[in-house]
Design an enzyme around this catalytic site. Sequence first.
Site: not given
Length: 285
Positions: A2-3
Amino acid sequence: MPELPEVETMVRGLRGVLPGRSLRRLEVRDPSLLQGCTATSLVRRMRGAKVAGVSRRGKWVVVELEDNRGLIVIQPRMTGGFWLIEPARPEHIRLAFHLDKPEATVWYCDARRLGKVSWYRDAEAAEIAFCRSQGPDALQIDREDLAERLARTSRGIKPTLMDQKVLAGIGNIYADETLHRTGLHPERPSSSLSLDEIARLHSAIGEVLARAIELEGSSFDAGYRTVLGLEGGFLAQNSVYGREHQPCPSCAGPIRKIRIAGLIGRPTYYCAVCQVIPTRISRPR
Ligand SMILES: [Zn+2]
């Protein structure tokens, strides 16, 4: 992994259910994720606590509690995520927020258990911890600050953008997309960027991240899902990441996949025509 857009999507999903609700019970199924607190103390502190709000700092999810009960910070790292529906893989549940009136549960799952859960006394303590380990949030950094940070290093621009101490929130996918939008080769030395290039890069960061948030992030394997278990839509509309041999959407040139120094195990995608290193500039060593 996840960014920023995926974490922002998680936060927006949690905002629909947590604020204003009381925690009947926090269930810690995997204490190994806890940092700086024990399961017993965290569970005791959370009993009956009311959620004031949910926010994001870089890739941190911050759950703020009312009545001086502090803040819980969850870092999903590689494989963490939240579920408002029954999780697809219940064996990966690490935390469960059991809510009151009406009863409901929010789950935090993490297949590889690399996420971290911490508790801070107040917003100031959380802010100090954040600033110690991370640069400014990628959606909040101003252009001058970005320029100063890039001028300090001759490392390639891609690894620099992914360095959370430089700015927080960008990982492999959004670094590639941002550099393509700016027309910069991923190995351009950061300190060689002109002010005009930095201005375009700064705008591209905001535009790419905003678009990705709108599309609820990127899912490319069994990893990231929205809080409702859905895939993010960004990679159906993106420009370069995962698109080797396809034509560049700007110039129809070939998209290439390469490995660059300092990014072990993470491929880089770029357009061989619109992202070239000017001949007067050499690659970083
Ligand atoms: Zn191109």
